[in-house]
Design an enzyme around this catalytic site. Structure first.
Site, PDB file in Angstrom:
ATOM      1  N   ILE A 209       1.874  -9.706  -0.428  1.00 32.53           N
ATOM      2  CA  ILE A 209       1.411  -8.817   0.644  1.00 32.53           C
ATOM      3  C   ILE A 209       1.297  -7.462  -0.050  1.00 32.53           C
ATOM      4  CG2 ILE A 209       1.896  -7.747   2.864  1.00 32.53           C
ATOM      5  CD1 ILE A 209       3.584 -10.198   3.588  1.00 32.53           C
ATOM      6  N   PRO A 210       0.086  -7.063  -0.423  1.00 33.17           N
ATOM      7  CA  PRO A 210      -0.111  -5.967  -1.381  1.00 33.17           C
ATOM      8  C   PRO A 210       0.099  -4.558  -0.817  1.00 33.17           C
ATOM      9  CG  PRO A 210      -2.218  -6.786  -0.656  1.00 33.17           C
ATOM     10  CD  PRO A 210      -1.175  -7.668  -0.015  1.00 33.17           C
ATOM     11  N   CYS A 211       1.330  -4.250  -0.481  1.00 32.84           N
ATOM     12  CA  CYS A 211       1.641  -2.908   0.033  1.00 32.84           C
ATOM     13  C   CYS A 211       1.455  -1.843  -1.048  1.00 32.84           C
ATOM     14  CB  CYS A 211       3.041  -2.861   0.634  1.00 32.84           C
ATOM     15  SG  CYS A 211       4.349  -3.402  -0.455  1.00 32.84           S
ATOM     16  N   HIS A 212       1.377  -2.251  -2.312  1.00 34.09           N
ATOM     17  CA  HIS A 212       1.116  -1.285  -3.387  1.00 34.09           C
ATOM     18  C   HIS A 212      -0.297  -0.703  -3.286  1.00 34.09           C
ATOM     19  CE1 HIS A 212      -0.293  -5.165  -5.024  1.00 34.09           C
ATOM     20  NE2 HIS A 212      -1.191  -4.435  -5.677  1.00 34.09           N
TER      21      HIS A 212
END
Length: 149
Positions: free
Chosen positions: A117-120
């Protein structure tokens, strides 16, 4: 419950599964060995491809945790294309809560499955923002995706 360790370019990642879904990813400084399963082996292979620049979209099945709002945020994060950065406000608008950009940031900080889950890929409008794994890891992931894109 299953858990394995994966060596990323910057640290170890512990990958957790209930046997059907990837449920958690943690950043670690030490290696450990534990029990694996098919989901964790898939996650490990996808991470190898991701860090080598050969994978742009994960297929490992994920189990989201959190409130209804947090789950909306996570579903929106998964839709962010590889190598693209959006702001917390962009995500708030995307999930039809235009004034909830701080709540989006809070949901990001609770993300149990970073990278997948690419919160970056979400940054503050005035800078990079925070990251549970540390800013060095967030910058590394952003730079990795920019270099491959």
């Amino acid at each position: 419950m299953f858990k394995i360790c994966f060596k990323s370019p910057l640290c170890y990642l512990s990958l957790h599964s209930d046997g059907k879904f990837l449920t958690k990813v943690d950043f670690h400084q030490t290696y450990f060995e534990d029990k694996s399963c098919e989901v964790l082996e898939q996650a490990k292979e996808e991470l190898k491809l991701y860090f080598s620049g050969k994978l742009k979209e994960f297929k490992t099945p994920l189990k989201f945790k959190g409130s209804e709002f947090e789950q909306k945020v996570y579903k929106a994060l998964i839709q962010i294309p590889y190598g693209v950065l959006l702001t917390y406000k962009d995500i708030a608008l995307k999930i039809a809560h235009p004034k909830a950009f701080r709540a989006v940031g809070n949901a990001n900080s609770k993300n149990d499955i970073p990278i997948f889950i690419p919160c970056h890929r979400v940054v503050a409008s005035n800078g990079i923002g925070g990251y549970n794994g540390g800013l060095e890891i967030k910058k590394f992931l952003i730079d990795l995706e920019k270099s491959v894109k």
